[in-house]
Design a protein around this motif. Structure first.
Motif, PDB file in Angstrom:
ATOM      1  N   GLU A  28      -6.339 -22.932  18.990  1.00 16.80           N
ATOM      2  CA  GLU A  28      -6.238 -22.264  17.706  1.00 16.80           C
ATOM      3  C   GLU A  28      -6.836 -23.144  16.593  1.00 16.80           C
ATOM      4  O   GLU A  28      -6.753 -24.365  16.657  1.00 16.80           O
ATOM      5  CB  GLU A  28      -4.764 -22.055  17.392  1.00 16.80           C
ATOM      6  N   CYS A  29      -7.401 -22.488  15.578  1.00 14.97           N
ATOM      7  CA  CYS A  29      -7.905 -23.254  14.433  1.00 14.97           C
ATOM      8  C   CYS A  29      -6.749 -23.466  13.460  1.00 14.97           C
ATOM      9  O   CYS A  29      -6.070 -22.524  13.075  1.00 14.97           O
ATOM     10  CB  CYS A  29      -9.029 -22.484  13.746  1.00 14.97           C
ATOM     11  N   SER A  30      -6.565 -24.710  13.047  1.00 14.61           N
ATOM     12  CA  SER A  30      -5.435 -25.002  12.161  1.00 14.61           C
ATOM     13  C   SER A  30      -5.775 -24.658  10.704  1.00 14.61           C
ATOM     14  O   SER A  30      -4.923 -24.730   9.837  1.00 14.61           O
ATOM     15  CB  SER A  30      -5.037 -26.473  12.279  1.00 14.61           C
ATOM     16  N   GLY A  31      -7.037 -24.289  10.462  1.00 20.18           N
ATOM     17  CA  GLY A  31      -7.424 -23.899   9.109  1.00 20.18           C
ATOM     18  C   GLY A  31      -7.262 -22.398   8.879  1.00 20.18           C
ATOM     19  O   GLY A  31      -6.722 -21.968   7.869  1.00 20.18           O
ATOM     20  N   CYS A  32      -7.717 -21.576   9.862  1.00 19.27           N
ATOM     21  CA  CYS A  32      -7.704 -20.126   9.639  1.00 19.27           C
ATOM     22  C   CYS A  32      -6.932 -19.366  10.702  1.00 19.27           C
ATOM     23  O   CYS A  32      -6.722 -18.163  10.565  1.00 19.27           O
ATOM     24  CB  CYS A  32      -9.138 -19.608   9.561  1.00 19.27           C
ATOM     25  N   GLY A  33      -6.541 -20.007  11.787  1.00 19.67           N
ATOM     26  CA  GLY A  33      -5.737 -19.344  12.809  1.00 19.67           C
ATOM     27  C   GLY A  33      -6.553 -18.644  13.884  1.00 19.67           C
ATOM     28  O   GLY A  33      -5.986 -18.090  14.820  1.00 19.67           O
ATOM     29  N   ARG A  36     -14.560 -27.121  16.222  1.00 13.00           N
ATOM     30  CA  ARG A  36     -15.489 -26.589  15.229  1.00 13.00           C
ATOM     31  C   ARG A  36     -15.217 -25.108  15.078  1.00 13.00           C
ATOM     32  O   ARG A  36     -15.304 -24.365  16.050  1.00 13.00           O
ATOM     33  CB  ARG A  36     -16.933 -26.724  15.736  1.00 13.00           C
ATOM     34  N   CYS A  37     -14.890 -24.697  13.878  1.00  6.29           N
ATOM     35  CA  CYS A  37     -14.570 -23.285  13.674  1.00  6.29           C
ATOM     36  C   CYS A  37     -15.573 -22.657  12.716  1.00  6.29           C
ATOM     37  O   CYS A  37     -16.151 -23.344  11.870  1.00  6.29           O
ATOM     38  CB  CYS A  37     -13.156 -23.155  13.126  1.00  6.29           C
ATOM     39  N   SER A  38     -15.748 -21.334  12.844  1.00  7.08           N
ATOM     40  CA  SER A  38     -16.689 -20.626  11.969  1.00  7.08           C
ATOM     41  C   SER A  38     -16.220 -20.644  10.511  1.00  7.08           C
ATOM     42  O   SER A  38     -16.994 -20.405   9.594  1.00  7.08           O
ATOM     43  CB  SER A  38     -16.866 -19.177  12.448  1.00  7.08           C
ATOM     44  N   CYS A  39     -14.923 -20.963  10.295  1.00  5.44           N
ATOM     45  CA  CYS A  39     -14.425 -21.038   8.917  1.00  5.44           C
ATOM     46  C   CYS A  39     -14.865 -22.344   8.248  1.00  5.44           C
ATOM     47  O   CYS A  39     -14.623 -22.556   7.067  1.00  5.44           O
ATOM     48  CB  CYS A  39     -12.906 -20.921   8.878  1.00  5.44           C
ATOM     49  N   GLY A  40     -15.485 -23.234   9.013  1.00  6.79           N
ATOM     50  CA  GLY A  40     -16.003 -24.462   8.417  1.00  6.79           C
ATOM     51  C   GLY A  40     -15.187 -25.704   8.751  1.00  6.79           C
ATOM     52  O   GLY A  40     -15.566 -26.819   8.412  1.00  6.79           O
TER      53      GLY A  40
HETATM   54 ZN   LIG Z   1     -11.005 -21.731  11.365  1.00  6.66          ZN
END
Ligand SMILES: [Zn+2]
Length: 379
Positions: free
Chosen positions: A327-332, A345-349
């Motif tokens: 899971e991304c801890s920035g956007c979920g 690395r997430c697409s949210c940056g």
């Molecule tokens: Zn993210």
């Protein structure tokens, strides 16, 4: 709250021999009691209970004051209980359809400890010079390396005397009054038990094996190689085996020391510590975790952390770790990656160390999304 305090014992040659005698006697009783159970079952299909065994060995003890009589009565009870536990575990697993091993006879190297109830054949004392001594029945007053005092208000319950290679130690099981937990944590952290780093904190901090521990591990590996090159059973092989055992002990001591310091530090820094709730059964099913993370030392990390948190009124929360690394801890969003991928690395940056990302998710699971993550480490 139960805690264990361990101390080194300094024995004289006579005390050494006396303790060895107690250990040897205990082992004999254990094996005799095991044989009793096995024979009753094999010849008459009859199971023997703890109560029956205690009655039998109590009488034996009274009748043979020179041999069995040197064992303290409570020690004898603890010994028979230990065997009883081994059998209960065996039957429990057998009924569940597993294939448990039958309780084993204990060889010389498989029986290393004697248990007492404090105040009954074994007691911590202070002599007139202020030195700490452990009185042991039929052994005498043994010098204790009293490196830290038993805390005020603690009650010593059980005492275990054990031999590790050629040294003796005592473990005191203490009962301590619980500290009152505070309501609002002042500062909180999530911790992931990493695959490359030992620990990753949600703050971005990574904790590695200290260099001295790595050196000891390298030494241990060399000693193991040396042993494997020698002919099994030869004098050189035995000597190398002793070296390996000693180094194992050293590494174990260093690890324990390291985890003690690390957990003390964490407990003093944070009011809430969220960790993964990994049960033994879960971890052993995962070969990767089984190899590195599921090192016995990490079990130690958790138990030490919980012990220390208990007395410092720090909350340790164990959360379900399922999917925390994906899971991304920035956007979920779910960002699939296998074990070889070290960076999230997430697409949210958001770009973050994989384990730090997991640690942040662990903390978020405890607190609810979007809370308490002030310091984000962007990389
Ligand atoms: Zn993210």
């Amino acid at each position: 709250m139960i805690r264990t305090y361990n101390y080194r014992l300094f024995t004289s040659a006579a005390q050494d021999a006396a303790l060895d005698r107690l250990l040897w006697r205990s082992r004999n009783v254990y094996n005799a009691a095991l044989a009793q159970r096995r024979d009753a079952w094999e010849s008459e299909k009859r199971s023997v209970t703890y109560t029956q065994q205690w009655a039998h060995f109590r009488d034996e003890r009274r009748a043979n004051s020179e041999t069995l009589g040197i064992l303290n009565a409570t020690c004898l009870q603890q010994l028979l209980r230990r065997l009883d536990k081994a059998f209960s575990a065996f039957y429990r697993r057998y009924k569940k359809g597993e294939m448990p091993g039958y309780p084993r006879f204990k060889g010389r190297n498989r029986f290393k400890s004697i248990e007492y109830r404090h105040g009954d054949g074994c007691k911590l004392r202070f002599d007139s010079a202020g030195r700490t001594m452990l009185y042991v029945q039929n052994v005498g007053e043994v010098k204790v390396k009293y490196h830290r005092p038993v805390p005020d208000g603690a009650v010593v319950k059980h005492v275990v005397i054990k031999r590790v290679l050629d040294k003796w130690y005592v473990s005191l099981m203490l009962e301590l009054p619980d500290a009152e937990p505070v309501d609002v944590p002042t500062d909180c952290v999530g911790i992931d038990v990493g695959l490359t780093s030992l620990l990753a904190l949600s703050t971005g901090e990574l904790v590695e094996n200290p260099r001295w521990l790595q050196r000891s591990l390298a030494k241990l590996r060399r000693a193991q190689r040396c042993m494997s090159r020698r002919r099994k059973g030869s004098g050189g092989w035995k000597k190398a085996g002793y070296q390996v055992a000693k180094l194992h002990q050293r590494v174990a001591n260093q690890r324990r020391d390291f985890w003690h310091k690390k957990t003390t530090e964490l407990v003093s820094r944070y009011g809430l510590i969220a960790i993964e709730d990994l049960t033994l059964a879960f971890m052993t099913q995962h070969p990767h975790l089984a190899k590195s993370a599921h090192d016995a030392a990490l079990g130690m990390f958790r138990s030490l952390l919980e012990q220390k948190a208990g007395s410092a009124a720090v909350r340790v929360a164990a959360v379900n770790p399922w999917g925390t690394s994906q899971e991304c801890s920035g956007c979920g969003a779910v960002v699939k990656k296998d074990l070889s991928v070290r960076v999230h690395r997430c697409s949210c940056g958001l770009v973050l160390n994989r384990d730090v990302n997991a640690a942040r998710n662990i903390l978020q699971r405890e607190l609810g999304h979007g809370l308490c993550l002030g310091a984000i480490t962007w990389q």
